[in-house]
Design a protein around this motif. Structure first.
Motif, PDB file in Angstrom:
ATOM      1  N   LEU A  79       0.815  -1.214   0.000  1.00 29.04           N
ATOM      2  CA  LEU A  79       0.000   0.000   0.000  1.00 29.04           C
ATOM      3  C   LEU A  79       0.850   1.267   0.000  1.00 29.04           C
ATOM      4  N   SER A  80       2.074   1.169   0.523  1.00 26.76           N
ATOM      5  CA  SER A  80       2.928   2.361   0.583  1.00 26.76           C
ATOM      6  C   SER A  80       3.633   2.659  -0.739  1.00 26.76           C
ATOM      7  N   LEU A  81       3.821   1.662  -1.584  1.00 32.97           N
ATOM      8  CA  LEU A  81       4.598   1.866  -2.811  1.00 32.97           C
ATOM      9  C   LEU A  81       4.089   3.003  -3.693  1.00 32.97           C
ATOM     10  N   PRO A  82       2.816   3.044  -4.052  1.00 33.41           N
ATOM     11  CA  PRO A  82       2.382   4.112  -4.962  1.00 33.41           C
ATOM     12  C   PRO A  82       2.355   5.505  -4.334  1.00 33.41           C
ATOM     13  N   VAL A  97       2.141   1.987 -12.401  1.00 36.14           N
ATOM     14  CA  VAL A  97       3.094   0.876 -12.317  1.00 36.14           C
ATOM     15  C   VAL A  97       3.318   0.451 -10.870  1.00 36.14           C
ATOM     16  N   THR A  98       3.570   1.406  -9.999  1.00 38.97           N
ATOM     17  CA  THR A  98       3.785   1.043  -8.595  1.00 38.97           C
ATOM     18  C   THR A  98       2.497   0.576  -7.946  1.00 38.97           C
ATOM     19  N   GLY A  99       1.364   1.076  -8.415  1.00 38.34           N
ATOM     20  CA  GLY A  99       0.082   0.597  -7.903  1.00 38.34           C
ATOM     21  C   GLY A  99      -0.146  -0.861  -8.241  1.00 38.34           C
ATOM     22  N   LEU A 100       0.209  -1.261  -9.461  1.00 37.43           N
ATOM     23  CA  LEU A 100       0.065  -2.667  -9.849  1.00 37.43           C
ATOM     24  C   LEU A 100       1.025  -3.558  -9.062  1.00 37.43           C
ATOM     25  N   GLY A 101       2.253  -3.107  -8.909  1.00 37.52           N
ATOM     26  CA  GLY A 101       3.208  -3.870  -8.103  1.00 37.52           C
ATOM     27  C   GLY A 101       2.774  -3.957  -6.652  1.00 37.52           C
ATOM     28  N   LEU A 103      -0.266  -3.730  -5.590  1.00 43.46           N
ATOM     29  CA  LEU A 103      -1.478  -4.554  -5.527  1.00 43.46           C
ATOM     30  C   LEU A 103      -1.129  -6.035  -5.444  1.00 43.46           C
ATOM     31  N   SER A 104      -0.137  -6.474  -6.211  1.00 43.03           N
ATOM     32  CA  SER A 104       0.248  -7.883  -6.156  1.00 43.03           C
ATOM     33  C   SER A 104       0.865  -8.230  -4.801  1.00 43.03           C
ATOM     34  N   LEU A 105       1.680  -7.343  -4.262  1.00 42.59           N
ATOM     35  CA  LEU A 105       2.271  -7.573  -2.945  1.00 42.59           C
ATOM     36  C   LEU A 105       1.192  -7.579  -1.865  1.00 42.59           C
ATOM     37  N   THR A 106       0.235  -6.685  -1.988  1.00 34.32           N
ATOM     38  CA  THR A 106      -0.876  -6.639  -1.040  1.00 34.32           C
ATOM     39  C   THR A 106      -1.728  -7.907  -1.119  1.00 34.32           C
ATOM     40  N   ALA A 107      -1.965  -8.393  -2.331  1.00 35.33           N
ATOM     41  CA  ALA A 107      -2.760  -9.616  -2.499  1.00 35.33           C
ATOM     42  C   ALA A 107      -2.064 -10.817  -1.855  1.00 35.33           C
TER      43      ALA A 107
END
Length: 130
Positions: A79-82, A97-101, A103-107
């Motif tokens: 959640l902090s990345l974007p 891009v950071t939101g997609l990355g 999101l996968s880490l959050t999932a």
């Protein structure tokens, strides 16, 4: 050495790294960190992710298994990345891009916290399998 011990060692490394990075940013920016509220939230989330990873490395705390603490750290980091690109001139593409990355880490973190790794690991990591 079991794969669980290796995973916990990786959590120790990532926890130490995240905590050190957040501390370095806080020292370098000093009072300027509080002037940018989005950056303050991002650094706070990164240090909390690092602390969660360090707790995961020690075997858990408060009735939560180690992998759940690691999952919570993944959620906070994802959640902090974007947040680093909010309000910048490049915010559209990098935020995506950071939101997609993130999101996968959050999932993956949600899977560890809620489903004991059922969907990201070969076997669930609940207490019976340790």
């Amino acid at each position: 050495m079991s794969s669980y011990q290796n995973q916990r060692r990786l959590y120790a490394l990532s926890g130490a790294f995240l905590t050190a990075v957040a501390a370095a940013v806080a020292v370098l920016l000093g009072g300027g960190l509080l002037a940018a509220s989005v950056l303050t939230i991002q650094v706070l989330m990164i240090v909390l992710a690092g602390i969660c990873d360090l707790v995961a490395a020690t075997g858990g705390l408060g009735g939560w298994a180690w992998y759940r603490w690691g999952g919570l750290g993944n959620i906070l980091l994802g959640l902090s990345l974007p947040l680093g690109f909010v309000g910048t001139s490049w915010d559209s593409i990098f935020l995506l891009v950071t939101g997609l990355g993130g999101l996968s880490l959050t999932a993956m973190g949600i899977d560890l916290v809620a489903f004991h790794g059922r969907y990201t690991k070969q076997t669930p990591l609940d207490e019976r399998n340790q």
